[in-house]
Design a protein around this motif. Sequence first.
Motif, mmCIF file in Angstrom:
data_model
loop_
_atom_site.group_PDB
_atom_site.id
_atom_site.type_symbol
_atom_site.label_atom_id
_atom_site.label_comp_id
_atom_site.label_asym_id
_atom_site.label_seq_id
_atom_site.Cartn_x
_atom_site.Cartn_y
_atom_site.Cartn_z
ATOM 1 N N PRO A 400 -40.168 -53.895 86.385
ATOM 2 C CA PRO A 400 -38.730 -54.158 86.421
ATOM 3 C C PRO A 400 -38.165 -54.225 87.831
ATOM 4 N N MET A 401 -38.681 -53.385 88.736
ATOM 5 C CA MET A 401 -38.194 -53.447 90.115
ATOM 6 C C MET A 401 -38.570 -54.776 90.764
ATOM 7 N N ALA A 402 -39.780 -55.253 90.489
ATOM 8 C CA ALA A 402 -40.208 -56.528 91.056
ATOM 9 C C ALA A 402 -39.366 -57.677 90.512
ATOM 10 N N ILE A 403 -39.089 -57.647 89.211
ATOM 11 C CA ILE A 403 -38.269 -58.704 88.605
ATOM 12 C C ILE A 403 -36.855 -58.664 89.163
ATOM 13 N N GLY A 404 -36.271 -57.473 89.213
ATOM 14 C CA GLY A 404 -34.923 -57.339 89.759
ATOM 15 C C GLY A 404 -34.854 -57.786 91.206
ATOM 16 N N SER A 405 -35.845 -57.381 92.007
ATOM 17 C CA SER A 405 -35.881 -57.794 93.417
ATOM 18 C C SER A 405 -36.016 -59.303 93.526
ATOM 19 N N GLY A 406 -36.866 -59.885 92.688
ATOM 20 C CA GLY A 406 -37.047 -61.329 92.726
ATOM 21 C C GLY A 406 -35.779 -62.082 92.381
ATOM 22 N N ILE A 407 -35.061 -61.604 91.382
ATOM 23 C CA ILE A 407 -33.825 -62.281 90.960
ATOM 24 C C ILE A 407 -32.766 -62.209 92.047
ATOM 25 N N ILE A 408 -32.544 -61.020 92.606
ATOM 26 C CA ILE A 408 -31.463 -60.892 93.600
ATOM 27 C C ILE A 408 -31.795 -61.653 94.881
ATOM 28 N N LEU A 409 -33.063 -61.656 95.286
ATOM 29 C CA LEU A 409 -33.437 -62.410 96.492
ATOM 30 C C LEU A 409 -33.387 -63.911 96.226
ATOM 31 N N SER A 410 -33.770 -64.331 95.031
ATOM 32 C CA SER A 410 -33.647 -65.742 94.688
ATOM 33 C C SER A 410 -32.186 -66.167 94.686
ATOM 34 N N LYS A 411 -31.314 -65.274 94.220
ATOM 35 C CA LYS A 411 -29.887 -65.563 94.231
ATOM 36 C C LYS A 411 -29.381 -65.747 95.664
ATOM 37 N N LEU A 412 -29.822 -64.886 96.560
ATOM 38 C CA LEU A 412 -29.415 -65.008 97.967
ATOM 39 C C LEU A 412 -29.916 -66.316 98.567
ATOM 40 N N ILE A 413 -31.138 -66.717 98.187
ATOM 41 C CA ILE A 413 -31.675 -67.990 98.674
ATOM 42 C C ILE A 413 -30.846 -69.150 98.144
ATOM 43 N N ARG A 414 -30.486 -69.089 96.882
ATOM 44 C CA ARG A 414 -29.660 -70.145 96.290
ATOM 45 C C ARG A 414 -28.297 -70.237 96.968
ATOM 46 N N MET A 415 -27.740 -69.081 97.318
ATOM 47 C CA MET A 415 -26.459 -69.074 98.026
ATOM 48 C C MET A 415 -26.614 -69.648 99.433
ATOM 49 N N ALA A 416 -27.699 -69.276 100.118
ATOM 50 C CA ALA A 416 -27.915 -69.729 101.493
ATOM 51 C C ALA A 416 -28.176 -71.228 101.567
ATOM 52 N N THR A 417 -28.840 -71.787 100.563
ATOM 53 C CA THR A 417 -29.163 -73.211 100.563
ATOM 54 C C THR A 417 -28.076 -74.071 99.938
ATOM 55 N N GLY A 418 -27.041 -73.449 99.416
ATOM 56 C CA GLY A 418 -25.951 -74.199 98.803
ATOM 57 C C GLY A 418 -26.205 -74.586 97.362
#
Length: 425
Positions: A400-418
């Motif tokens: 669960p920690m890996a999944i949660g970390s993956g989701i939040i970091l993917s979200k940050l990447i999506r925000m950074a790339t527009g």
Amino acid sequence: MKRRAFEFIKKNWAPICLLIIVLLTFYVRVEEYRWQYLRNIDSYTFARFMDDIVENGALPERDELVRSPVGTTRNFELHPYEYLGAYSFMLLRMFIPGIQMWQYLIYFPAFIAALIAIPMYFIGKALYDKKAGLLAAFFTVFDLSLVARTLAGDPDNDGFVLLIPMIVMAVFIYSYKYIERTRKFDKKFLSYSITLGILLGIWANTWIGYWYIIWIIFGLIILKVSYEMSKNLHPLLAFISALIFPISIIIGYKNKNLRNTFSGVKYILASFIIYILIMSFILTMIYGADKNLYVLRGPFEFQSIKGEEKIVFPNVYVSVAELQQSGGAREIISRTSAVQGIGILISPFFLMLYCLMYLFYSFIRKRQHIDTLFLLFIWFVGPFAATLVAVRFSILFTAPMAIGSGIILSKLIRMATGEDAKIED
């Protein structure tokens, strides 16, 4: 040629990255292992079981090397890990005739650990996107607690105990999403349900704590039913009432929403009944009907794992370091974090918390990701409670920690790339 190669990589970047993670996982664990022996006592125990299968075709009914001098009769179990190790060794020996069991078992645990990346990728992809899947796979296989238990030359069953439930969860999530999307009884509905039932039967023979995955699945379904009864309310009120099932029933009854609720969840419930019945049938055929009751007793009995009442031999679990009670929430956070001090705020534990906050905010604003929020919430609370009983169960936090970390970091990447314009997108 270069253009075609570039197009191929662009189209298949996720599988390529996943393959790199799998190969890197294996390499890190076997690199510089130069010793002609296995690492610990448990490793030799599993090696002995696999040797017995190789020599006899199956595990002998009696084990004379335990509880000396009387020995004991083995419980009739499937032993999927031992059989996988033994038969894969016999397959490899067809191509490398001179290889010995201990040599094979140097590489076997690293191979099992590398496979964990595959279901983790599909779980993260199904719950969010491909980037989240790759990050979840990476964080899982390189989690320090998992790495320490799946090193070359240590063929304990820890890697297998994480691999099988992750396969179960991947199949469950894909079946859940398919059923929610189509809401009909068809061949794919039936195949998903039957496959999941068989996998649950295998999982129940893999580890005595098999019930925790079943409770996570059951918890998600209960929350889903509860939410369906109160989803017409404001998102915040709907979420709160979903967590308190009796309140949702009252709301559903007052709003005359019970029939609509059942109509919306009957496919999920039918699938649940099918795969639970299949698992129950497998357990009944192997152990008898009483084994099914352990699904209900397990969450309560595991707390007395170090008890010595009504047993003939001393309970060695009393002195096992990994089964000692944790020092509370602070120690759990510390054990599950590779960094300390202020850096702990970007550790997987806190990234998981940030993920839950993001999913909750997205749901409040746009009613998105409610199923992912419910699933990760249950998956977080369950292992946390188990780790309060014994530090050994901190490994259950890995997924669960890996999944949660993956989701939040993917979200940050999506925000950074527009790709996403707002936090709640």
